[in-house]
Structure formats: structure tokens, C-alpha cells
Write an enzyme that holds these catalytic residues in place. Structure first.
Site, PDB file in Angstrom:
ATOM      1  N   GLY A 193       0.792  -1.216   0.000  1.00 30.39           N
ATOM      2  CA  GLY A 193       0.000   0.000   0.000  1.00 30.39           C
ATOM      3  C   GLY A 193       0.824   1.265   0.000  1.00 30.39           C
ATOM      4  NE  ARG A 194       4.025   2.021  -4.633  1.00 28.14           N
ATOM      5  CZ  ARG A 194       4.064   0.826  -5.236  1.00 28.14           C
ATOM      6  NH1 ARG A 194       3.876  -0.280  -4.527  1.00 28.14           N
ATOM      7  NH2 ARG A 194       4.297   0.729  -6.519  1.00 28.14           N
ATOM      8  CG  LEU A 195       0.752   2.746   4.320  1.00 30.90           C
ATOM      9  CD1 LEU A 195      -0.221   2.137   5.320  1.00 30.90           C
ATOM     10  CD2 LEU A 195       0.874   4.247   4.559  1.00 30.90           C
TER      11      LEU A 195
END
Length: 215
Positions: A193-195
Site C-alpha cells: 500500500g506504499r506505506l
């Protein structure tokens, strides 16, 4: 679909690993050594390849790939022609940035610091163990200067190879090493999630201070 039109849809899902404060520890240089060893074990194509960003006297930044050739005195070493673009930039502005990207491990390392020339003796020691072709190449190339053709370079290389046949090749006076003393090191681990995990270390007089950055 044209290749460039595919760019908005090109994605990779990062699921390989995590980076916690516990695994990061308190010493970024130890963590760098660990990650570098894992990059070698994973079979990254050139784990010691790193981006080197410099800025010239007009404020124009430049970036290129160079090879890390030592981590001595807790500093990062590379070698080049002092008269190259990067050498001239560093003479004007000692502040540089380094970047490592290891796609198999879904990791990046970003380093900021100050570059300085290493001693002539250290540069000569490294030059002496380079492959002979690389030694001749250093004599051949006026790095970053304009040349009339590829044939010009090859003819000069052949001429120097013949001239130095059977002789020890000396290090050119305008060639040698730089050492980057890090003031900030960031470790980046890709996450879902691009976290992404981003752990940053900043150097102060009392030592390194660690913090987590938002992705």
C-alpha cells in the site's frame, strides 16, 4: 500500447520484508553493512553501485552511478578523475548525496554527507590492484571532456597499452579517491500500500539520532 503509455499502470507490490526500530538498531553503519551483505547474498547485479549526486557552482545538480570501493573510517569511498564533472563539482561544493537501490530486496539507502579526497598513498594502493585494462583506461580518459570519436579513444588506449607493456603503470596525478563522511542515512523498505518503512539516522556531536519518517 506504446511503452511510455504503460507508465501509469506499471506497479510492483512490495511484500518482501519490514523494517522496525528494533531491527534498525542504533548504529546506521552496522545496519548498512548488514543490508549490503544481504544484497550480495541475494545476488543483486552490482550491490556496490550507487548514485552520486553533486552540485556545481551555479547550483545545477548532477547525478550518476559510481561504485562503492570501501567503507573505511566509517566513510564511503569511490574513485574517479579529479578533473571530471563530479570532481570539479566537489571542489566547489563538498556536500554530496549517495543512493543505493536493491530491487530484489525492495530496499533503498539514502546518504547525505561531505566528500573529500583521500590520501595519495591510499589512492595509489587501490590503483595498484585495479585490472591492467582499467589502469590503462584511467591514463586514456580525460573524463567528461569532449572527444572527436570512439576510434580516437581506442587508438589512444592501444598506443598506451603498447607504451606500458611489461611495465608497472603509475597512478595518474589527476586520479584518485574520495571519501564521503555521512551526516544523514535513511533506510527504506518497501511495504504494501506504499506505506513504506523509512528509518532515518542523523548525526550529531553526541552520536546518531534515529527517527521514523512518513512514507
Amino acid at each position: 500500447m506504446e511503452p511510455l503509455n504503460e507508465l501509469p499502470h506499471m506497479r510492483k507490490l512490495y511484500t518482501r520484508s519490514v523494517l522496525s526500530e528494533e531491527t534498525a538498531g542504533s548504529d546506521p553503519l552496522k545496519l548498512f553493512s548488514l543490508w549490503f551483505s544481504e544484497a550480495k547474498e541475494e545476488g543483486e547485479a552490482e550491490p556496490n553501485a550507487m548514485s552520486l549526486a553533486t552540485v556545481d557552482k551555479t547550483g545545477q545538480p548532477s547525478v550518476r552511478i559510481v561504485l562503492l570501493k570501501g567503507q573505511i573510517r566509517d566513510e564511503f569511498q569511490f574513485f574517479t578523475n579529479y578533473d571530471s564533472d563530479k570532481g570539479r563539482d566537489i571542489a566547489e561544493n563538498h556536500l554530496v548525496a549517495l543512493g543505493f537501490f536493491w530491487p530484489k530486496l525492495e530496499r533503498q539507502i539514502r546518504i547525505e554527507g561531505r566528500a573529500k579526497r583521500i590520501s595519495k598513498e591510499e589512492s595509489e594502493s587501490y590503483f595498484a590492484i585495479r585490472p591492467r585494462e582499467s589502469q590503462i583506461g584511467a591514463l586514456t580518459s580525460n573524463q567528461s571532456s569532449v572527444v572527436p570519436s570512439r576510434e580516437f579513444l581506442e587508438e589512444k588506449f592501444a598506443s598506451l597499452t603498447k607504451e606500458w607493456e611489461g611495465k608497472e603503470i603509475p597512478k595518474p596525478e589527476n586520479w584518485g579517491g574520495y571519501s564521503v563522511s555521512p551526516t544523514k542515512i535513511e533506510f527504506w523498505q518497501g511495504r504494501v500500500g506504499r506505506l513504506h518503512d523509512r528509518i532515518q539516522f542523523k548525526r550529531f556531536e553526541y552520536g546518531w539520532e534515529r527517527s521514523r519518517l512518513s512514507p
